[in-house]
Design an enzyme around this catalytic site. Sequence first.
Site, PDB file in Angstrom:
ATOM      1  N   ASP A 349      -4.152   4.493   5.565  1.00  0.00           N
ATOM      2  CA  ASP A 349      -4.414   4.406   7.192  1.00  0.00           C
ATOM      3  C   ASP A 349      -3.775   5.478   7.896  1.00  0.00           C
ATOM      4  O   ASP A 349      -3.305   6.466   7.245  1.00  0.00           O
ATOM      5  CB  ASP A 349      -3.172   3.083   7.491  1.00  0.00           C
ATOM      6  CG  ASP A 349      -3.516   2.793   8.740  1.00  0.00           C
ATOM      7  OD1 ASP A 349      -4.658   2.289   9.098  1.00  0.00           O
ATOM      8  OD2 ASP A 349      -3.044   3.454   9.734  1.00  0.00           O
ATOM      9  N   GLU A 380      -8.378   7.249   5.398  1.00  0.00           N
ATOM     10  CA  GLU A 380      -9.059   7.759   6.575  1.00  0.00           C
ATOM     11  C   GLU A 380      -8.599   8.814   7.037  1.00  0.00           C
ATOM     12  O   GLU A 380      -7.265   9.188   7.071  1.00  0.00           O
ATOM     13  CB  GLU A 380      -8.215   7.203   7.737  1.00  0.00           C
ATOM     14  CG  GLU A 380      -8.392   4.952   8.084  1.00  0.00           C
ATOM     15  CD  GLU A 380      -8.617   4.171   9.443  1.00  0.00           C
ATOM     16  OE1 GLU A 380      -8.973   3.651   9.670  1.00  0.00           O
ATOM     17  OE2 GLU A 380      -6.887   4.716   9.540  1.00  0.00           O
TER      18      GLU A 380
END
Length: 670
Positions: A349, A380
């Site tokens: 994340d 990400e």
Amino acid sequence: MNGLTEKKTAMEWKAIFESEAFEEKYGYDGRDLGAVYGKAYTSFKVWAPTAAGVQLNLYHTGSDQEKDAGLAGRCSMEKGAKGVWNCKVEGDLAGVYYTFTIEANGGVHETADIYAKAAGVNGSRSMVVDLSSANPMGWEQDAYRGGYGERPVIYELHIKDFSNDIHSGIRKEYRGKYMAFTEKGTQLAGKSGGYMPTGIDYLKNLGITHVHLLPSYDYGSVDESGDLDNQFNWGYDPVNYNVPEGSYSVNPYDGAIRIREFKEMVKALHEAGLAVVMDVVYNHTYSADSWFQSTVPYYYYRINGKGQLSNGSLCGNDTASERRMFRKYMIDSVCYWAAEYHIDGFRFDLMGLHDVDTMNEIRNALDQLPGGNQILMYGEPWRGSESSMKKGSIPALKEQIDQLDERISIFCDSTRDCIKGSVFYAEKAGFVNGKEGLEEDISSCVLAWCTKRGKFHPRGPGQIISYVSAHDNYTLWDKLVYTAKAKPWDFLEKNPEVLQQNKMAAAIYFTCLGTPFFQAGEEGARTKRGIGDSYASLAEINQLDWARIYEYEELTAFYKGLIEIRKHFGTFYRKDKGVLDNIRFWKVSCANMVCFTMKGDREEADWWEELSVIYYAGLQKEEVGLPQGMWQVLCDGSRVNLKKEGMYASETFTVPGRSVIILGKQVYPK
Ligand code: CA
């Protein structure tokens, strides 16, 4: 470095913790932090170089709300080299709960162990665990990482979403739990006729290879002791990184049960031929008042120039991956999940908040595990806003993709937004829903942006995740309903135009280089009724609607077909830039059309020597000249048909409006 036990301001701590001298003097490399269980005794170690004193507290229960919750024992810990405090407790401590009381920075805090492997309800007390006794039957034979990594198709799924629907056919006590994955032979409840598998049989049948689970470590936003039926969260708020989340367990009070259930889930997925990816969120913690902060105040967090916690995560705190002991923590934690729980991949994340050195070191550490080079790593490549990373560190952002190991991939927002429009502006369209002039960008999507065009330069297609939807933002269906401008929007209404755009979007990213990834239910027109940020919405908004999946069986079949095409054409999975030589775009005079031919590598598993693909976003049908040869029509825009006795075309093909055509040349005799 004197006076480490005295109270200081955040800025003073920042100066100390960013100094080479501190890292050098106190950096600890041992793999024995936390509680190391043995039948005869358990050893406890905690890294706390700024502590004036540390005590170990023992309890019979995992929380202070249970019977006999009071202190059962206490021992003072001794400070050793590198600021590591330790003590040994004689006897078999399996199932004993514990905390540390740490005096540091002018305060005294009782805290759970950041290295805890087990915990009680809501995670506020750690637990000593005999991990081998929490293994399900046959765990030693559990096959993991067995070649799954070669041709991945990733499916992003939330544990509660998977089985919470009453129509899931999963028994009530397992709905929303880890154990739901162990239920075989379930079918859509309340419907008669046809074979309508749900649960793990459905996943197996779909053809995906990797099930990527939304956060399943212990997170803080759901009260595990409360009414679980009326709580829901995605779980991006970590409390205990190395402990499974309690609310997905049938009993969150006994720390060993959720471990066993988590492993049962992994084992069931592996038995179904599916690999397991964990979504990991090391970039911030549930709150700044965390075990990290109680243990070594301000060490684990970035501090900005004003002496406040850095907030690039937009969650109130950013951890500091560039600091030696947090980098070690991330490496240890990821390797622990891989080795202990047989996890086959990790999704990071807000990876843009981490530094590239940490990410590359994690890759290297995973590679050292048996079969570890098969473990997927992707993340990400962005952050919420600027973060106060130590000067000289390089953030793992999209623009720095070429500094990441070639086996660390990124979610490609360029592909995502180009195909169906921005995630931030509901009504902005992309290629499939009416925006014109995107031919060149769409060609870049096909090439996984391994061109000189973009502002980022992947080392190869292997670094790109090609996708159009994930848990964040609108589902693909909802996004397409928004751009269809049928205001007032109706997300539940049958909409043939949206259905066709959905098929088009899927057929595009499934024929792009890079790794395909999709949000669970995208293949069944999943809707969250127009809500994008549904992280704490009702389970009913978020969960998979199994009846809807069968209502849109035509779409599900289309996805299955696309997955099948990919599986039998290895060029899609080539990770090196050399694969670009296999692709030739043809010039067409028609606008909103992109055509290319992709050569196969004549691999054993390949069914075709060559594929030709036509993306056409215009509304009127268009006759297109084909490259030489006899072509089997694998996808005519609305259906995928791989049967040899299907349709064939040569010389020209009439492409319907808003369609993707996939043609295959020369079926190998199989
Ligand atoms: Ca929890």
